[in-house]
Motif scaffolding. Structure first.
Motif, PDB file in Angstrom:
ATOM      1  N   TYR A  15       0.712  -1.222   0.004  1.00 29.85           N
ATOM      2  CA  TYR A  15      -0.052   0.007   0.006  1.00 29.85           C
ATOM      3  C   TYR A  15       0.777   1.397  -0.163  1.00 29.85           C
ATOM      4  O   TYR A  15       0.753   2.296  -0.815  1.00 29.85           O
ATOM      5  N   THR A 179      -4.451   9.601  -5.219  1.00 30.38           N
ATOM      6  CA  THR A 179      -3.997   8.781  -4.016  1.00 30.38           C
ATOM      7  C   THR A 179      -5.376   8.795  -3.196  1.00 30.38           C
ATOM      8  O   THR A 179      -5.649   7.478  -2.624  1.00 30.38           O
ATOM      9  N   GLN A 183      -7.498   5.514  -1.731  1.00 32.35           N
ATOM     10  CA  GLN A 183      -7.573   5.682  -0.234  1.00 32.35           C
ATOM     11  C   GLN A 183      -9.148   5.759   0.225  1.00 32.35           C
ATOM     12  O   GLN A 183      -9.411   4.898   1.350  1.00 32.35           O
ATOM     13  N   SER A 363      -4.694   4.857   5.265  1.00 28.55           N
ATOM     14  CA  SER A 363      -5.327   5.879   4.046  1.00 28.55           C
ATOM     15  C   SER A 363      -6.301   6.872   4.812  1.00 28.55           C
ATOM     16  O   SER A 363      -6.369   8.105   4.125  1.00 28.55           O
ATOM     17  N   SER A 367      -4.796  10.726   3.302  1.00 25.13           N
ATOM     18  CA  SER A 367      -5.830  11.427   2.497  1.00 25.13           C
ATOM     19  C   SER A 367      -5.753  12.853   2.992  1.00 25.13           C
ATOM     20  O   SER A 367      -5.538  13.944   2.415  1.00 25.13           O
TER      21      SER A 367
END
Length: 528
Positions: A15, A179, A183, A363, A367
């Motif tokens: 990840y 991204t 996420q 995530s 983010s």
């Protein structure tokens, strides 16, 4: 990572590697500061919508919301219920306004309306809000991962922060958005996995959750009486509406995304997409908290280690085992809130799935932090450096300033997160900080947008009064009882509401008074 299996470590590493690859990929495409801040307006609406949704769904939601529901009830869920109304206002007024103005900064128009002071004030409030937000999210992710890895919270923040800075600096807003698309999917999947695992481990399943939740009033949304001294339904609804108005109308994280869309319609579509995704997922996170409450009610011995950990932290290193044990059994569910999700992950989630959950928690943090870094760097470069230090920046120099400031804000966010170690409630801390820093800006923005007659004097006077009101509501309850300053009886969440309305209404009254005075003076001169 001795507590993680090899497959979990591989999932987490894959990840993180994927996030780095996205940054490297978009670094090849980005050549100008416009691409770094606006992606040249070429991002599809669905991707922007997922990006905004991912920004909403931070580790404050992932860790703080279940903890809040576990320790209390669903009162805080009312915040999410205010989102559709705020989204309607945003798509009808804010999105068209910013698309028409054109500038990437959310605050440059305030200078044209009221002067340089208004722009500077808004920028300072935004940057302070972002530092508080990034700090609380860094803290949230460290709180969860410490239980899984055994590493110190500070080292977790440092490693995570370096990864986020890497892809944010390399890829700019385009890397941030794409991204966040990944996420958004990962953390939604993580939430669904957690709730399925919790319910499957409860004797009696979902029916037991409902029975216990109803018995202990866990689904209570708050009182419906018009009482603004407590966290009632109306207090949280008003707080949520004003804070979400501030997000959609004055937060650079959101305004900047409006400019990455190809048209006003696509930007509005992205707002609605984020709204209708966040409300149900917020429901799921509150349900997770209630499910965990039911699980530990049925299995009280399973929560013993959490009680001992919290008691030990409260008493310090010099406490005896007897003192720690005595306090542990006296603790209430509200004292254990933010520790619940990490504890359940450590003790109940099997290998393989744990790696997915850790990726989801990562995530949830990455983010919002990456978005905050990019937005803060954009505001600093355009509204501070370019405005006050170098009006004639070349694009190359501007890009360099964006790089440097992105790194600096990332490091500052980590520092704030480290300073938050030991706070009782992640969600409460964030709500209080954001209310203080954001309260005055929305009132000033609404005054300039709605009242055409409000001038500089009315705006600056109203803003000063509004700031004093916000500080009084927030800080006066901390004063000693014999203080000469009266203590506010209002709930602290009312600060942003009363502060916004104070600035707007005082500005309207002052501008009306000035207009009337000018009219009377003109009439007197005419009579002469």
């Amino acid at each position: 990572m001795s507590k993680l299996s090899a497959i979990d470590i591989v999932i987490v590493m894959l990840y993180l590697a994927a996030m780095m690859v996205v940054g490297i990929y978009f670094s090849r495409k980005r050549r100008t500061s416009d691409q770094f801040t606006k992606a040249s307006g070429k991002i599809p609406a669905w991707a922007i919508g997922l990006s905004i949704y991912a920004t909403f769904l931070s580790s404050n939601t992932f860790i703080g919301v279940p903890g809040k529901a576990f320790g209390g009830n669903w009162n805080a869920f009312v915040f999410s219920l205010s989102l559709p109304l705020a989204g309607w206002v945003a798509t009808k007024y804010f999105v068209p306004f910013y698309r028409k103005v054109g500038g990437v900064s959310a605050y440059s128009h305030l200078e044209h309306r009221f002067g340089a002071w208004a722009r500077t004030y808004a920028v300072v409030c935004f940057l302070l809000t972002q530092l508080a937000r990034m700090g609380s999210i860094f803290f949230g992710i460290a709180l969860a991962l410490q239980a899984l890895t055994g590493f110190s919270m500070a080292s977790i923040m440092l490693v995570t922060g370096i990864c986020i800075v890497f892809y944010t600096v390399l890829g700019g807003i385009e890397a941030v958005i794409w991204t966040e698309v990944v996420q958004a999917i990962v953390k939604t999947a993580g939430a669904i996995v957690i709730i399925m695992l919790v319910i499957s481990d409860i004797s009696g399943g979902f029916s037991s959750v409902i029975k216990i939740g109803l018995r202990d009033s866990k689904f209570n949304l708050g009182g419906f009486d018009p009482d603004f001294t407590q966290s009632t339904f109306w207090v949280v609804l008003l707080y949520g509406f004003f804070m979400n108005l501030n997000n959609f109308g004055m937060d650079q994280n959101y305004v900047q995304r409006y400019h990455t869309a190809g048209s006003t319609r696509e930007a509005s579509t992205s707002v609605w997409m984020s709204v209708w995704m966040y409300v149900p997922i917020s429901f799921i996170f509150f349900l997770i908290g209630t499910c965990l409450y039911a699980y530990y009610q049925i299995n009280p011995d399973a929560i013993h280690m959490v009680r001992m950990q919290v008691a030990s932290e409260k008493l310090g290193n010099h406490a005896t085992a007897l003192q720690v044990t005595k306090l542990a059994f006296a603790l209430k569910p509200a004292d254990l809130g933010d520790k619940i999700i990490p504890h359940f992950i450590v003790t109940k989630i099997p290998s393989g799935l744990m790696g997915i959950i850790i990726a989801a928690i990562l995530s949830a943090a990455m983010s919002t932090i990456s978005s905050g870094m990019n937005a803060s760097a954009t505001v600093f470069t355009i509204d501070i450096y370019k405005r006050y230090f170098n009006h004639k920046l070349t694009d190359k120099t501007q890009l360099k300033i964006l790089y440097i400031s992105t790194v600096c804000f990332g490091l500052a966010g980590m520092s704030v997160g480290i300073s938050m170690i030991g706070v009782k409630s992640l969600l409460d801390t964030w709500w209080q900080l954001s209310g203080v820093f954001a309260g005055g800006v929305l009132g000033l923005f609404l005054l300039g947008m709605i009242s055409r007659s409000a001038g500089n004097f009315a705006a600056i006077t109203a803003t000063c009064i509004g700031i004093l009101v916000i500080l009084w509501i927030t800080l006066s309850p901390m004063l000693p009882q014999n203080s000469v300053i009266p203590v506010s009886a209002l709930h602290t969440n009312m600060a942003v509401i009363i502060g916004t309305l104070t600035i707007f209404l005082v500005g309207i009254l002052l501008s009306s008074f000035q207009k009337s005075k000018i009219k009377n003076t003109a009439q007197a001169v005419s009579d002469i």
